[in-house]
Scaffold this motif. Structure first.
Motif, mmCIF file in Angstrom:
data_model
loop_
_atom_site.group_PDB
_atom_site.id
_atom_site.type_symbol
_atom_site.label_atom_id
_atom_site.label_comp_id
_atom_site.label_asym_id
_atom_site.label_seq_id
_atom_site.Cartn_x
_atom_site.Cartn_y
_atom_site.Cartn_z
ATOM 1 N N LYS A 887 0.744 -1.266 -0.011
ATOM 2 C CA LYS A 887 -0.107 0.181 0.051
ATOM 3 C C LYS A 887 0.901 1.165 0.041
ATOM 4 N N LEU A 888 0.527 2.165 -0.932
ATOM 5 C CA LEU A 888 1.343 3.559 -0.858
ATOM 6 C C LEU A 888 0.586 4.413 -0.436
ATOM 7 N N ASN A 889 1.044 5.427 0.141
ATOM 8 C CA ASN A 889 0.517 6.846 0.564
ATOM 9 C C ASN A 889 0.590 7.810 -0.735
ATOM 10 N N PHE A 890 -0.384 7.683 -1.502
ATOM 11 C CA PHE A 890 -0.114 8.405 -2.664
ATOM 12 C C PHE A 890 -0.330 9.872 -2.391
ATOM 13 N N ASN A 891 -1.078 10.470 -1.341
ATOM 14 C CA ASN A 891 -0.912 12.001 -1.100
ATOM 15 C C ASN A 891 0.220 12.351 -0.632
ATOM 16 N N GLU A 892 1.041 11.648 0.180
ATOM 17 C CA GLU A 892 2.194 12.101 0.618
ATOM 18 C C GLU A 892 3.316 11.986 -0.534
ATOM 19 N N LEU A 893 3.384 11.125 -1.484
ATOM 20 C CA LEU A 893 4.033 10.985 -2.867
ATOM 21 C C LEU A 893 3.584 12.265 -3.719
ATOM 22 N N PHE A 894 2.252 12.624 -3.844
ATOM 23 C CA PHE A 894 1.792 13.569 -4.541
ATOM 24 C C PHE A 894 2.417 14.833 -4.055
ATOM 25 N N LYS A 895 2.389 15.202 -2.691
ATOM 26 C CA LYS A 895 2.764 16.331 -2.172
ATOM 27 C C LYS A 895 4.101 16.731 -2.405
ATOM 28 N N LYS A 896 5.020 15.868 -2.370
ATOM 29 C CA LYS A 896 6.352 15.873 -2.729
ATOM 30 C C LYS A 896 6.534 15.742 -4.237
ATOM 31 N N GLN A 897 5.685 16.145 -5.153
ATOM 32 C CA GLN A 897 5.628 15.978 -6.519
ATOM 33 C C GLN A 897 6.419 14.851 -7.237
ATOM 34 N N ILE A 898 5.801 13.709 -6.467
ATOM 35 C CA ILE A 898 6.066 12.395 -7.163
ATOM 36 C C ILE A 898 4.986 11.805 -7.464
ATOM 37 N N TYR A 899 4.796 11.565 -8.756
ATOM 38 C CA TYR A 899 3.356 11.274 -9.279
ATOM 39 C C TYR A 899 3.327 9.818 -9.974
ATOM 40 N N VAL A 900 2.250 8.997 -9.169
ATOM 41 C CA VAL A 900 2.264 7.864 -9.468
ATOM 42 C C VAL A 900 0.663 7.380 -9.891
ATOM 43 N N LEU A 901 0.595 7.170 -11.020
ATOM 44 C CA LEU A 901 -0.671 6.963 -12.009
ATOM 45 C C LEU A 901 -1.206 5.453 -11.856
ATOM 46 N N ILE A 902 -2.068 4.979 -11.511
ATOM 47 C CA ILE A 902 -2.484 3.778 -11.371
ATOM 48 C C ILE A 902 -3.470 3.355 -12.486
ATOM 49 N N LEU A 903 -2.965 2.299 -13.229
ATOM 50 C CA LEU A 903 -3.968 1.952 -14.169
ATOM 51 C C LEU A 903 -4.900 0.997 -13.471
ATOM 52 N N MET A 904 -6.304 1.176 -13.176
ATOM 53 C CA MET A 904 -6.993 0.505 -12.453
ATOM 54 C C MET A 904 -7.734 -0.524 -13.431
ATOM 55 N N ARG A 905 -8.125 -1.770 -12.888
ATOM 56 C CA ARG A 905 -8.694 -2.917 -13.313
ATOM 57 C C ARG A 905 -9.890 -2.412 -14.150
ATOM 58 N N PRO A 906 -10.514 -2.826 -15.411
ATOM 59 C CA PRO A 906 -9.785 -3.918 -15.941
ATOM 60 C C PRO A 906 -8.932 -3.265 -17.104
#
Length: 936
Positions: A887-906
């Motif tokens: 599990k990643l803390n996407f908000n903390e990454l985003f606030k540090k301007q590290i962008y993780v885009l998730i391809l959701m199923r399907p």
């Protein structure tokens, strides 16, 4: 279509490419201020021991700890730990507030219920506790390991404070809204007595003749959106227009002989706000950062929506001043109408749409005879020969005909015309006015002279200020019956001296007599309890003309203060600017203070500094300490922005002067300001020490304490920076309470402080991941900035609101708002001032999370181009949902301007390639940036 528009608007890359520690030491002892201290361990143990593991509310047997040994009850204060809370007792010390006697355990439901302090006063809760402990006396509750720690941890949870303080935020916003509504309507908020003039259609609508002109008017008003009623002074333009509009209620009448063009817009805005439920215009007109033409365009559109008729009476010699208004209304109106009266014409080619000029000349013979006969004394007649001579002399001028009829009451008509025939024709009108004036009694003449200084309508109730003669009322109605004073509004008893008579009086008044009558007018205007804008303007202008410096200074100071308090920032700025060109007013320091404050609100620090320094050199005034404080604050802020050590040292020197002033309020302000400086520099403990010194000095200051809200706010900022968030929220709550009081006393002079307080609360909630509460406070800041139309503050607050919506998971709203913000800063020309990484990254994440993938990819392409241009490593990662191993803390990454885009199923990488291809087809310039993601 929406995606296409978004992609086109991403072309912003080209736009984007292009102190040591303080040594001022405290000199007085610290004073205890309210602080929320956690209970001591032994106190919690004793409370639990006597609790029986049950809620203390009578009849409730809810457990405090459940079967899994988890705390589900709540340890509550009987008398609140902080001001603004339920049953707060200012006589308690901080130790008293966390003591055993002031605490009890309740279940959540009864904790909420007992927040009603009227139903549950402190004594009642103390009795609940006493009775509950008696019930379990001799039955001690077993305290298991971890119980005390859970209770103490619960006290540290910000979530228990968040709800309370957000409600305080909403409370002050509602209070502020109520006060602003009052200021916009009749101006009767505390300390405030300024309103917007709204002229009624004049009462003198009984005209004789003009049948042909009335028919023409009725025809042309349906064919044209703009009509001009022309003719020489006194020919009856106002009376004619009043007659045509007698049964037309959907009209706003503006007397341009009295108002300036800004006041004209305020009057229209007031009418739209009060009668059509459209307060937006009146709010926008109070701005300190908007051009008159922008306000005018907004006003024109609002008037068109309502289909209002706008009447500009007495434009006359001020046509050049009001030509912008006429042109804009003429351009926009379709359903609405513009009608103006003027003694000079306007070229057809100047206007966008055709307009009709209805010229009122003299009355024809039949109409002149009818008017003359109605004005003659009872029983007086006139033969045809005399009538012909009268028509030739007066040229059918209605007002001159009336004056001749009045003269004939004292001089036989035949003798009167014999005098006329001895004069050149161009001197007859002046002769008639002089003759009519000479025919008045001494009391009547003095009364008219006394009215001549006023430029605004006057009320019969104020007659005693113009004459102390016991027969003044009788004399007044005699001059009314002689058509020298005109009735404007019967219901309010409002009158106006006829322009032709005023001009005649001013032609012979000596300077000494003029000063005397102006002083009478000033006394009358001072007596009006609820002055409107134009009565205030007339008071200030007349006060500057008379020889009484004290009156002039007092009137000007009061008016400028009230303009700021009511939020009329632009008008205050304009007036202060004009006053600086006046020999006497340029010596008054408060004029410079007003100008400096407006420049601050506009964000122009350098101009503010320049004007504050001039104010310090002004010879007349007692605001040196205030000017010094504001100059120091602006100088420091500019030093921080420019990273200029010289400006920083200059600010420190100013603060040292304030600390040595000997004035407790000034010293408190200095400590508060120095604390803000130290917060900026990361010296949080030193800042808190200075703020407690500020509070100690404020104890010596009588109520109201101007700066206490700011002191509490900076204390909140200090604790927030120290990550002591519960203390920060407590102090913000105190600050909100003090700002509530401040609004009631100083009106919207506290605008800036409240705006920044909402921001402080918002970021504190954001730091502890209460993003919805954070967004709610930024929305309050945005609403406040929008209320007074300060564009930079609007832009910043709206972005912060939208950014926190994104963090809160409200992706659709965040995407819409962030795009609206992007358009906002593009139109304002301030796009260059923003960080492209922040703007494009937020837009990309919001749209991706909202499922608007092609729009997100377009923003991603623009962001990658920016990274490439700046040679910044690409921080964007795209990963499939099923490939996430933890599990990643996407908000903390985003606030540090590290962008993780998730391809959701399907969805898969094949779908990603398809989306990228669609974007590249529309935007080939993004191909190089996006191609690497095609190869995943």
């Amino acid at each position: 279509m929406i995606i296409w528009s978004a992609i086109l608007l991403v072309k912003i890359i080209d736009l984007f490419c292009g102190c040591g520690a303080l040594n001022l030491k405290p000199t007085v002892h610290n004073a205890e201020v309210p602080k929320r201290l956690p209970p001591k361990e032994e106190t919690i143990k004793l409370l639990l021991l006597r609790s029986g593991n049950e809620c203390a509310f009578p009849g409730c047997n809810q457990h405090l700890f459940n079967d899994n040994n988890i705390l589900i009850g709540e340890c509550c204060h009987i008398e609140s730990a902080m001001p603004g809370g339920e049953r707060f007792n200012p006589l308690q010390s901080n130790e008293d507030r966390r003591s055993y006697d002031n605490l009890l355990f309740l279940c959540h439901e009864h904790h909420v219920e007992t927040d009603d302090e009227h139903t549950f006063p402190a004594e009642k809760l103390k009795k609940f506790k006493l009775d509950h402990e008696k019930k379990f006396r001799g039955k001690p509750f077993e305290i298991k390991p971890g119980y005390v720690e859970q209770v103490l941890a619960d006290f540290e949870e910000l979530k228990n404070l968040a709800k309370e303080n957000l409600e305080v935020s909403k409370s002050i916003a509602e209070n502020q809204k109520t006060l602003i509504d009052i200021l916009q309507s009749d101006g009767k908020a505390s300390g405030e007595d300024i309103s917007v003039p709204d002229f009624a259609i004049p009462a003198n609508s009984n005209i004789i003749g003009r049948r042909r002109e009335l028919q023409v008017f009725d025809q042309e008003i349906t064919r044209n959106n703009t009509l001009q009623i022309g003719g020489i002074r006194g020919v009856g333009k106002t009376s004619f227009l009043a007659k045509t509009l007698k049964n037309h209620q959907n009209a706003v009448w503006i007397d341009c002989g009295i108002l300036d063009k800004n006041s004209l817009l305020y009057s229209i805005g007031s009418r739209l706000a009060n009668e059509y439920g459209r307060p937006e215009l009146l709010n926008n007109l109070k701005t300190a950062d908007t051009d008159f033409r922008i306000n005018l365009a907004v006003a024109a559109k609002e008037v068109e929506i309502t289909g209002l008729w706008v009447i500009l009476d007495n434009v006359n010699d001020r046509l050049s001043e009001f030509i912008d208004v006429i042109k804009e209304f003429n351009k926009v109106f379709i359903n609405a109408r513009l009608i103006f009266t003027s003694n000079s014409g306007i070229a057809t080619q100047v206007l966008y749409n055709p307009h009709f000029l209805l010229h009122l000349s003299g009355l024809d013979n039949d109409e002149s005879m009818a008017l003359f006969k109605t004005s003659l004394p009872l029983g007086e007649t006139i033969d045809d020969d005399l009538f012909d001579r009268m028509s030739e002399v007066t040229q059918g001028h209605p007002y001159i005909i009336k004056l001749v009829a009045v003269l004939s009451q004292q001089i036989p008509v035949r003798l009167l015309f014999e005098e006329f025939e001895e004069l050149p024709k161009d001197e007859i009108n002046d002769f008639i006015k002089r003759k009519i004036f000479d025919s008045l009694s001494l009391e009547e003449r003095e009364l008219l002279i006394s009215f001549s200084a006023l430029r605004v309508p006057f009320h019969l109730a104020g007659l005693s200020y113009f004459s102390v003669d016991k027969n003044a009322t009788k004399s007044f109605f005699q001059v009314v019956n002689k058509f020298l004073v005109v009735l404007i509004e019967r219901f309010t008893g409002t009158y106006f001296l006829h322009d032709l008579i005023r001009n005649h009086i001013n032609s012979f008044l000596t300077e000494e007599k003029s000063n005397e009558v102006s002083l009478k007018a000033v006394s009358y205007l001072e007596s009006i309890e609820w002055k409107n804008l134009d009565e205030w303007i007339d008071l200030v202008e007349l006060s500057l003309e008379v020889s009484d410096d004290q009156k002039a200074r007092a009137a000007t100071h009061s008016f400028l203060a009230k303009l700021l308090a009511a939020g009329y920032f632009q008008m205050a700025s304009d007036m202060a600017s004009d006053l600086l060109n006046d020999r006497r007013a340029s010596k008054w320091d408060f004029v410079y203070l007003v100008m400096g404050r407006v420049y601050r609100l506009q964000g122009d620090s350098e101009k503010a500094i320049e004007i504050y320094k001039k104010g310090l050199d002004a010879p007349d005034g007692n605001l040196k300490s205030v000017l010094t404080m504001e100059l120091a604050a602006v100088t420091f802020n500019l030093s921080h922005t420019k990273r200029d050590e010289n400006l920083y040292q200059e600010a420190l020197t100013l603060y040292e002067q304030m600390l040595n002033s000997g004035d407790s309020e000034v010293i408190a302000s200095a400590y508060s300001s120095l604390a803000a400086v130290k917060v900026r520099r990361g010296q949080y403990d030193e800042a808190i020490a200075d703020l407690e010194l500020a509070l100690k000095n404020l104890e010596l200051v009588e109520e109201p304490k101007k700066n206490i809200a700011a002191v509490y706010q900076t204390l909140g900022d200090s604790y927030s920076k120290k990550q002591d968030y519960h203390m920060a929220i407590d102090y913000y709550g105190l600050s909100l309470t003090e700002y509530q009081k401040a609004i009631e006393i100083w009106g919207m002079n506290v605008f800036e402080g409240i705006y920044y307080l909402y921001n402080s609360i918002g970021w504190t909630y954001s730091k502890v991941e209460h993003y919805k509460k954070s967004a709610a406070n930024f929305l309050l800041a945005y609403d406040l900035a929008k209320k007074y139309n300060f564009p930079r503050k609007i832009e910043q607050a709206f972005f912060d609101y939208s950014y926190n919506l994104l963090l809160a998971g409200d992706f659709d709203a965040a995407a819409d708002n962030l795009f609206e913000h992007y358009q906002m800063i593009s139109k304002s020309g301030r796009l260059r001032n923003w960080d492209p990484n922040l703007i494009l990254g937020s837009l990309m994440m919001a749209n991706w999370c909202a499922g608007r993938v092609t729009t997100a990819i377009a923003f991603m392409g623009g962001l990658i181009n920016y990274f490439n241009f700046k040679q910044i490593p690409n921080p964007i990662t795209i990963v499939r949902e099923e490939d996430l191993k933890e599990k990643l803390n996407f908000n903390e990454l985003f606030k540090k301007q590290i962008y993780v885009l998730i391809l959701m199923r399907p969805y898969s990488f094949n779908d990603l390639r398809l989306w990228i291809s669609e974007v590249i087809e529309l935007r080939p310039d993004l191909k190089q940036a996006l191609t690497p993601f095609m190869e995943i």
